[in-house]
Write an enzyme that holds these catalytic residues in place. Structure first.
Site, PDB file in Angstrom:
ATOM      1  N   ASP A   1      62.578 -33.817  28.515  1.00  0.00           N
ATOM      2  CA  ASP A   1      61.210 -33.314  28.381  1.00  0.00           C
ATOM      3  C   ASP A   1      60.251 -34.396  28.875  1.00  0.00           C
ATOM      4  O   ASP A   1      60.509 -35.588  28.693  1.00  0.00           O
ATOM      5  CB  ASP A   1      60.900 -32.966  26.922  1.00  0.00           C
TER       6      ASP A   1
ATOM      7  N   ASP B   1      61.180 -24.941  29.615  1.00  0.00           N
ATOM      8  CA  ASP B   1      60.561 -24.406  28.402  1.00  0.00           C
ATOM      9  C   ASP B   1      59.373 -23.513  28.752  1.00  0.00           C
ATOM     10  O   ASP B   1      59.185 -22.442  28.156  1.00  0.00           O
ATOM     11  CB  ASP B   1      60.095 -25.544  27.494  1.00  0.00           C
TER      12      ASP B   1
END
Length: 217
Positions: A176, A190
């Site tokens: 991330d 995501d």
């Protein structure tokens, strides 16, 4: 002799004609008109069903795969770049402290949720991919193809991390790097999953099915 035979047969013919006349008089005029129209027009044709029950157009599998491929490639390339140039370094500020690039290894679901359930989340991603593959057989709606393509590309993006990144197969940590202030760090996969899910909810509220049919309430 012939004149005698005609004299004998004539009363019978007259009686038959009178019977036909009386029968015609008993039938209402409208019925006689319908019967006559029916005889003139010939046999009635069976009614034709104009409702189309089958889906229209080709299946949208190419569009689904195209959207999924774009989402997957963007996610994969972005992760390779940030790992190579940003990991173990200070965050890069895009909009001051409100939006930064900061590499975080996440073993949970989207936005860092469920870090103790890595294997379970991996299995869920596989199930999502299988379900989308089954839906693709009756996919005739363009909006549904876009929505499912986003879900498929995002699921494959994070599944790739879980399969090939450390600490091991089915336990890999997802990369991330998008870090808004006061919010969880996430990645492009995501984002694709969330956008696809929102689009599916909107399509369901509108009554549009994957096969292109629309339900009116």
């Amino acid at each position: 002799m012939n004149e005698v035979e005609r004299a004998i047969e004539t009363p019978d013919e007259d009686e038959a004609a009178r019977d036909r006349s009386e029968h015609t008089a008993d039938v209402p005029e409208g019925a006689r008109h319908r019967d006559g129209a029916s005889n003139d027009a010939g046999p009635a044709e069976p009614p034709q069903d104009t409702e189309q029950t089958g889906p229209r157009g080709p299946r949208r599998i190419p569009m689904l795969l195209g959207v999924a491929a774009v989402a997957y490639v963007l996610d994969l390339v972005s992760k390779l770049i940030v790992v190579a140039y940003l990991e173990h370094r200070a965050p890069i500020e895009l909009i001051g402290e409100w939006l930064q690039f900061e590499v975080v290894r996440n073993r949970g679901a989207a936005f860092g949720i469920g870090e103790a359930l890595t294997i379970v989340l991996t299995a869920i991603a596989v199930v999502v991919i299988v379900v989308i593959a089954r839906l693709a057989r009756r996919l005739y709606s363009t909006p549904w193809a876009v929505a499912l393509g986003l879900l498929l590309g995002g699921a494959f993006g994070n599944l790739t991390d879980r399969l090939f990144r450390s600490p091991g197969v089915f336990q890999g940590a997802v990369v991330d790097f998008i870090a808004p202030r006061h919010f969880a760090v996430f990645n492009l996969a995501d984002s694709a999953i969330v956008c696809g899910g929102i689009l599916i909810v909107l399509l369901s509220f509108r009554g549009l099915d994957p096969d292109g049919t629309v339900h009116k309430d």
